[in-house]
Design a protein around this motif. Structure first.
Motif, PDB file in Angstrom:
ATOM      1  N   LEU A   1      -3.361   6.445  -4.400  1.00  0.00           N
ATOM      2  CA  LEU A   1      -4.367   6.884  -3.430  1.00  0.00           C
ATOM      3  C   LEU A   1      -4.442   8.408  -3.414  1.00  0.00           C
ATOM      4  CD1 LEU A   1      -3.750   3.895  -2.483  1.00  0.00           C
ATOM      5  CD2 LEU A   1      -4.360   4.678  -0.184  1.00  0.00           C
TER       6      LEU A   1
ATOM      7  N   SER B   1      -6.051   2.435   5.152  1.00  0.00           N
ATOM      8  CA  SER B   1      -6.098   1.435   4.083  1.00  0.00           C
ATOM      9  C   SER B   1      -5.364   0.172   4.503  1.00  0.00           C
ATOM     10  CB  SER B   1      -5.460   1.998   2.803  1.00  0.00           C
ATOM     11  OG  SER B   1      -6.175   3.088   2.310  1.00  0.00           O
TER      12      SER B   1
ATOM     13  N   PHE C   1     -14.987  -4.204   0.189  1.00  0.00           N
ATOM     14  CA  PHE C   1     -14.676  -2.838   0.584  1.00  0.00           C
ATOM     15  C   PHE C   1     -15.565  -1.903  -0.234  1.00  0.00           C
ATOM     16  CE2 PHE C   1     -10.702  -5.300   0.975  1.00  0.00           C
ATOM     17  CZ  PHE C   1     -10.483  -5.178   2.346  1.00  0.00           C
TER      18      PHE C   1
ATOM     19  N   CYS D   1     -16.628   1.869  -1.766  1.00  0.00           N
ATOM     20  CA  CYS D   1     -16.208   3.214  -2.161  1.00  0.00           C
ATOM     21  C   CYS D   1     -17.422   4.138  -2.214  1.00  0.00           C
ATOM     22  CB  CYS D   1     -15.554   3.188  -3.537  1.00  0.00           C
ATOM     23  SG  CYS D   1     -13.970   2.360  -3.626  1.00  0.00           S
TER      24      CYS D   1
ATOM     25  N   VAL E   1      -3.607   6.466   4.180  1.00  0.00           N
ATOM     26  CA  VAL E   1      -2.788   5.307   3.858  1.00  0.00           C
ATOM     27  C   VAL E   1      -2.807   4.291   4.995  1.00  0.00           C
ATOM     28  CG1 VAL E   1      -0.428   4.522   3.415  1.00  0.00           C
ATOM     29  CG2 VAL E   1      -1.306   6.562   2.248  1.00  0.00           C
TER      30      VAL E   1
ATOM     31  N   MET F   1      -9.272   5.057   0.263  1.00  0.00           N
ATOM     32  CA  MET F   1      -8.959   4.061   1.288  1.00  0.00           C
ATOM     33  C   MET F   1      -9.408   2.667   0.871  1.00  0.00           C
ATOM     34  SD  MET F   1      -9.505   5.933   5.002  1.00  0.00           S
ATOM     35  CE  MET F   1     -11.104   6.657   4.670  1.00  0.00           C
ATOM     36  N   SER F   2     -10.608   2.556   0.336  1.00  0.00           N
ATOM     37  CA  SER F   2     -11.104   1.238  -0.067  1.00  0.00           C
ATOM     38  C   SER F   2     -10.325   0.693  -1.264  1.00  0.00           C
ATOM     39  CB  SER F   2     -12.599   1.308  -0.377  1.00  0.00           C
ATOM     40  OG  SER F   2     -13.344   1.472   0.820  1.00  0.00           O
TER      41      SER F   2
ATOM     42  N   ILE G   1       0.835  -1.206   0.000  1.00  0.00           N
ATOM     43  CA  ILE G   1       0.000   0.000   0.000  1.00  0.00           C
ATOM     44  C   ILE G   1       0.868   1.254   0.000  1.00  0.00           C
ATOM     45  CG2 ILE G   1      -1.711   1.311   1.323  1.00  0.00           C
ATOM     46  CD1 ILE G   1      -2.964  -1.354   2.117  1.00  0.00           C
TER      47      ILE G   1
ATOM     48  N   GLY H   1      -7.147   1.358  -1.874  1.00  0.00           N
ATOM     49  CA  GLY H   1      -5.864   0.920  -1.328  1.00  0.00           C
ATOM     50  C   GLY H   1      -5.967  -0.383  -0.571  1.00  0.00           C
ATOM     51  N   ALA H   2      -7.028  -0.542   0.222  1.00  0.00           N
ATOM     52  CA  ALA H   2      -7.213  -1.772   0.990  1.00  0.00           C
ATOM     53  C   ALA H   2      -7.354  -2.974   0.080  1.00  0.00           C
ATOM     54  CB  ALA H   2      -8.432  -1.642   1.897  1.00  0.00           C
TER      55      ALA H   2
END
Length: 389
Positions: A18, A360, A79, A81, A357, A101-102, A11, A104-105
Motif C-alpha cells: 500500500l 482499507s 472497490f 480505485c 491502512v 486503500m481499495s 492487510i 488493500g481492501a
C-alpha cells in the motif's frame, strides 16, 4: 482468530505494498486518461495476488477490471480505485491514497472469501477530475451485476458518506458577423456583446434559484480589439442537489442564453462539454456497517455529514448500485483543504499511512459483513430502492 482479525492481519502484512502504491503515484503524478504508470502498477499487483485482470476496460486505456470469485456462490462487492492527479499540484486530491486503500481492501477480503463465498471486483476508474471515467463504466454496464460499492476518500476530517452535488457542464458558442471595429456596418452582429449580455443575465438568474451553484468562464472572447468578433464562447458548471433540479436549472440557464442571443440577432449553439455527473445517494445501511468497523479501528471519529460535498462521478454509480463514499482523516489539521499542494504533502505523512491502512481494513471488514449477512443485504436493498430510484 476470527475472520475480521484475519483481514486486519492480512492487510497489515501487505502494508508495504500500500505504501509503495501511495509513493509511486505521488512521485509520478499523471493527469486523467494518462495514468499508465498507476494503471499498470495496480493491475500487476492485483494479478500477483490472484485476481484476473482485464486492462483497457470499457475501451478506456487507463482503466482496468480485476476479479476474484470464490467457488462458493454469493454476492459481488466492488472497490474503486482513482489515480488521476491534478495539473501542477499532483495528488492534491489524495487519489494516490484512494488507489492504495481499495487495493488493500480487495486483498484483505480475498484472504477469507474462499470460506464465505462471493466475488470481489476492483475497478480502475480514470480521470475522476475531468471526464469522469466512472460514467463510462456505468454506461457500459460494468455495475449491472455488482451488489455493493465501497470507496473511501482522504480528507482533513473523518466524515460519514453523505451527499454530493450533481453537475452539468454547458458550453455556449455565439456566431455573429465580424467587421472592422472602426467602421462597423449595419450587417455586423457582435458575438461578444451577445455573450457578455448572456453572462450578465445568468448572474441575474442566480437570485431566483439560490440553491443552485452556477459559475462560468469566457474561454474565447475574440481575437483583436479592432475586429468585432463573429465567434465567442463561454463555459459554465451548474451544480444542484439532485437529477431533477439539475435538469431544471440547466434548462433555465440554456433558455436564458438562447433568448439573450436571439435579442442580439446572434446565433448560439448549446452543448455539454463534459459528462453530466449525478449526485451521490449514500446507502445508509451500508454506511452504518462501515462506520462500526472504522470506529473499532481508528481514533478519528466519523462525523455526521452536513450539507453537500462538491461533485464526484461516484454519484452516477450510486444510482445503479448501493454505494458509500466516506471521508477519511489523514491529518490532525482540520483546516487543510483539498486541491492544494499542502494536501498533496499530507498524503505522504505517517498519519496518512496509518489511516490509509485502517480504512482499507474497515472497507474489507464491511465487505465481509455484506457478503455474510442476509439481514444487512436486505436492509441495503431496501435503502437503495427507497432513495436511489
Amino acid at each position: 482468530m476470527d475472520i475480521k482479525s484475519e483481514i486486519l492481519t492480512e492487510i497489515k502484512n501487505i502494508a508495504s505494498e500500500l505504501l509503495e502504491i501511495r509513493e509511486t503515484l505521488y512521485n509520478n503524478p499523471e493527469l486523467g486518461l494518462e495514468e499508465y504508470i498507476a494503471c499498470n502498477l495496480l493491475s500487476s499487483k492485483l494479478c500477483s495476488h490472484g485476481f484476473t485482470v482485464t486492462q483497457n476496460f470499457c475501451n478506456l486505456e487507463t482503466s482496468f477490471c480485476a476479479e476474484y470469485s470464490s467457488e462458493i456462490p454469493g454476492p459481488t462487492i466492488a472497490f474503486l480505485c482513482e489515480y488521476d492527479a491534478l495539473p501542477g499540484i499532483g495528488h492534491a486530491c489524495g487519489h494516490n491514497l484512494i488507489a492504495a486503500m481499495s487495493f488493500g481492501a480487495a486483498c484483505g477480503l480475498k484472504k477469507v472469501i474462499d470460506r464465505i463465498g462471493g466475488k470481489i471486483i476492483v475497478y480502475g476508474t480514470p480521470d475522476e477530475e475531468s471526464t469522469s471515467g466512472k460514467i463510462t463504466l456505468v454506461r457500459e454496464g460494468a455495475f449491472d451485476h455488482v451488489d455493493a460499492v465501497i470507496m473511501c476518500h482522504p480528507y482533513s476530517s473523518s466524515v460519514k458518506s453523505g451527499a454530493t452535488l450533481g453537475l452539468g457542464a454547458l458550453q455556449f458558442e455565439f456566431f455573429g458577423s465580424s467587421a472592422h471595429a472602426a467602421q462597423p456596418k449595419e450587417y455586423c452582429k457582435n458575438a461578444l456583446d451577445a455573450m457578455v449580455m448572456s453572462y450578465l443575465n445568468i448572474n441575474n438568474l442566480k437570485q431566483y434559484i439560490p440553491d443552485a451553484n452556477i459559475y462560468g468562464i469566457i474561454d474565447n472572447g475574440g481575437s483583436r480589439p479592432n475586429i468585432i468578433p463573429d465567434y465567442t464562447s463561454m463555459r459554465f458548471y451548474i451544480r444542484a442537489a439532485n437529477k431533477h433540479k439539475l435538469n431544471e436549472y440547466m434548462e433555465r440557464v440554456s433558455h436564458c442564453v438562447v433568448q439573450t442571443a436571439k435579442a442580439s440577432d446572434v446565433e448560439v449553439k448549446v452543448t455539454e462539454f463534459e459528462n453530466r455527473v449525478d449526485n451521490l445517494v449514500t446507502n445508509d445501511a451500508l454506511s452504518e456497517a462501515f462506520t462500526k468497523n472504522y470506529q473499532s479501528l481508528s481514533s478519528f471519529i466519523l462525523e455526521e455529514p452536513t450539507g453537500y460535498s462538491a461533485t464526484s462521478d461516484i454519484g452516477n454509480v450510486s444510482h445503479v448500485v448501493p454505494t458509500i463514499h466516506p471521508w477519511i482523516a489523514i491529518t490532525e489539521n482540520t483546516s487543510l483543504i483539498l486541491h492544494n499542494k499542502e494536501f498533496a504533502l499530507a498524503t505522504m505523512t505517517d498519519t496518512a499511512a496509518e489511516q490509509m491502512v485502517l480504512a482499507s481494513v474497515a472497507m474489507a471488514q464491511t465487505g465481509y459483513d455484506f457478503l455474510t449477512s442476509n439481514e444487512l443485504r436486505h436492509q441495503i436493498e431496501l435503502d437503495f430502492y427507497k432513495n436511489a430510484k
